[in-house]
Design a protein around this motif. Structure first.
Motif, mmCIF file in Angstrom:
data_model
loop_
_atom_site.group_PDB
_atom_site.id
_atom_site.type_symbol
_atom_site.label_atom_id
_atom_site.label_comp_id
_atom_site.label_asym_id
_atom_site.label_seq_id
_atom_site.Cartn_x
_atom_site.Cartn_y
_atom_site.Cartn_z
ATOM 1 N N ILE A 134 0.824 -1.208 0.000
ATOM 2 C CA ILE A 134 0.000 0.000 0.000
ATOM 3 C C ILE A 134 0.859 1.260 0.000
ATOM 4 C CG2 ILE A 134 -1.704 1.312 1.315
ATOM 5 C CD1 ILE A 134 -2.759 -1.405 2.347
ATOM 6 N N HIS A 158 -8.540 7.989 -0.587
ATOM 7 C CA HIS A 158 -9.561 6.972 -0.838
ATOM 8 C C HIS A 158 -8.913 5.617 -1.122
ATOM 9 C CE1 HIS A 158 -13.237 5.083 -2.152
ATOM 10 N NE2 HIS A 158 -12.643 4.743 -3.275
ATOM 11 N N TYR A 159 -7.873 5.607 -1.952
ATOM 12 C CA TYR A 159 -7.176 4.367 -2.267
ATOM 13 C C TYR A 159 -6.609 3.739 -1.004
ATOM 14 C CZ TYR A 159 -3.565 1.245 -4.090
ATOM 15 O OH TYR A 159 -2.786 0.163 -4.348
ATOM 16 N N TYR A 160 -5.958 4.535 -0.161
ATOM 17 C CA TYR A 160 -5.376 4.026 1.079
ATOM 18 C C TYR A 160 -6.452 3.420 1.976
ATOM 19 C CZ TYR A 160 -3.126 3.959 5.630
ATOM 20 O OH TYR A 160 -2.641 3.562 6.843
ATOM 21 N N ARG A 161 -7.541 4.132 2.163
ATOM 22 C CA ARG A 161 -8.618 3.638 3.038
ATOM 23 C C ARG A 161 -9.248 2.364 2.483
ATOM 24 N NH1 ARG A 161 -12.585 8.167 4.652
ATOM 25 N NH2 ARG A 161 -13.130 6.601 6.205
ATOM 26 N N ARG A 162 -9.439 2.314 1.168
ATOM 27 C CA ARG A 162 -10.046 1.127 0.548
ATOM 28 C C ARG A 162 -9.133 -0.084 0.673
ATOM 29 N NH1 ARG A 162 -9.759 -0.874 -4.711
ATOM 30 N NH2 ARG A 162 -8.596 0.970 -5.323
ATOM 31 N N ARG A 163 -7.851 0.104 0.406
ATOM 32 C CA ARG A 163 -6.908 -1.009 0.510
ATOM 33 C C ARG A 163 -6.736 -1.486 1.944
ATOM 34 N NH1 ARG A 163 -2.763 -2.169 -3.100
ATOM 35 N NH2 ARG A 163 -2.351 -3.766 -1.537
ATOM 36 N N ARG A 164 -6.673 -0.542 2.905
ATOM 37 C CA ARG A 164 -6.540 -0.932 4.316
ATOM 38 C C ARG A 164 -7.776 -1.685 4.788
ATOM 39 N NH1 ARG A 164 -2.081 -1.276 7.056
ATOM 40 N NH2 ARG A 164 -3.104 -0.593 8.947
ATOM 41 N N ALA A 165 -8.949 -1.255 4.370
ATOM 42 C CA ALA A 165 -10.190 -1.935 4.749
ATOM 43 C C ALA A 165 -10.212 -3.346 4.174
ATOM 44 C CB ALA A 165 -11.402 -1.145 4.285
ATOM 45 N N ALA A 166 -9.785 -3.487 2.931
ATOM 46 C CA ALA A 166 -9.769 -4.803 2.291
ATOM 47 C C ALA A 166 -8.717 -5.696 2.962
ATOM 48 C CB ALA A 166 -9.476 -4.671 0.807
ATOM 49 N N GLU A 167 -7.596 -5.120 3.318
ATOM 50 C CA GLU A 167 -6.532 -5.875 3.952
ATOM 51 C C GLU A 167 -6.959 -6.349 5.352
ATOM 52 O OE1 GLU A 167 -2.662 -4.084 5.458
ATOM 53 O OE2 GLU A 167 -2.100 -4.867 3.477
ATOM 54 N N VAL A 189 -9.661 -8.412 -3.848
ATOM 55 C CA VAL A 189 -10.083 -7.049 -4.199
ATOM 56 C C VAL A 189 -9.094 -6.506 -5.213
ATOM 57 C CG1 VAL A 189 -10.431 -4.719 -3.330
ATOM 58 C CG2 VAL A 189 -11.131 -6.683 -1.950
#
Length: 95
Positions: free
Chosen positions: A8, A77-86, A93
């Motif tokens: 990330i 947004h990218y950071y939050r989406r990737r952290r949530a998926a992780e 994802v």
């Protein structure tokens, strides 16, 4: 990268730096050009366009001032989406 996920921070750090630089660069540069100065603040920029050409120039280039802030929003947004998926353990994802 060979089917492996990109870390990330390997995407977020360069994007954040780019957002910061563009947020500082473009509004300043366009303001100085609009005021008839060179980017370093000295003298006449020698722009030399008037009338409709000047309107087209500013209409085409002033949106660059939004590039940095919009890149910043997308980076967050990218950071939050990737952290949530992780944290949810979703490996499928898309990046």
């Amino acid at each position: 990268m060979g089917g492996r996920r990109i870390p990330i921070l390997a995407a977020v750090v360069p994007a954040g730096l780019g957002a910061t630089v563009n947020t500082l660069l473009w509004p300043y540069a366009m303001t100085m050009i609009s005021l008839g100065h060179k980017v370093d603040g000295s003298g006449d920029a020698g722009f030399g366009t008037h009338g409709w050409r000047e309107a087209v120039f500013y209409g085409a280039y002033w949106p660059l001032a939004a590039w940095g802030p919009l890149l910043g929003v997308l980076t967050v947004h990218y950071y939050r989406r990737r952290r949530a998926a992780e944290s949810a353990g979703l490996e499928a994802v898309a990046v």
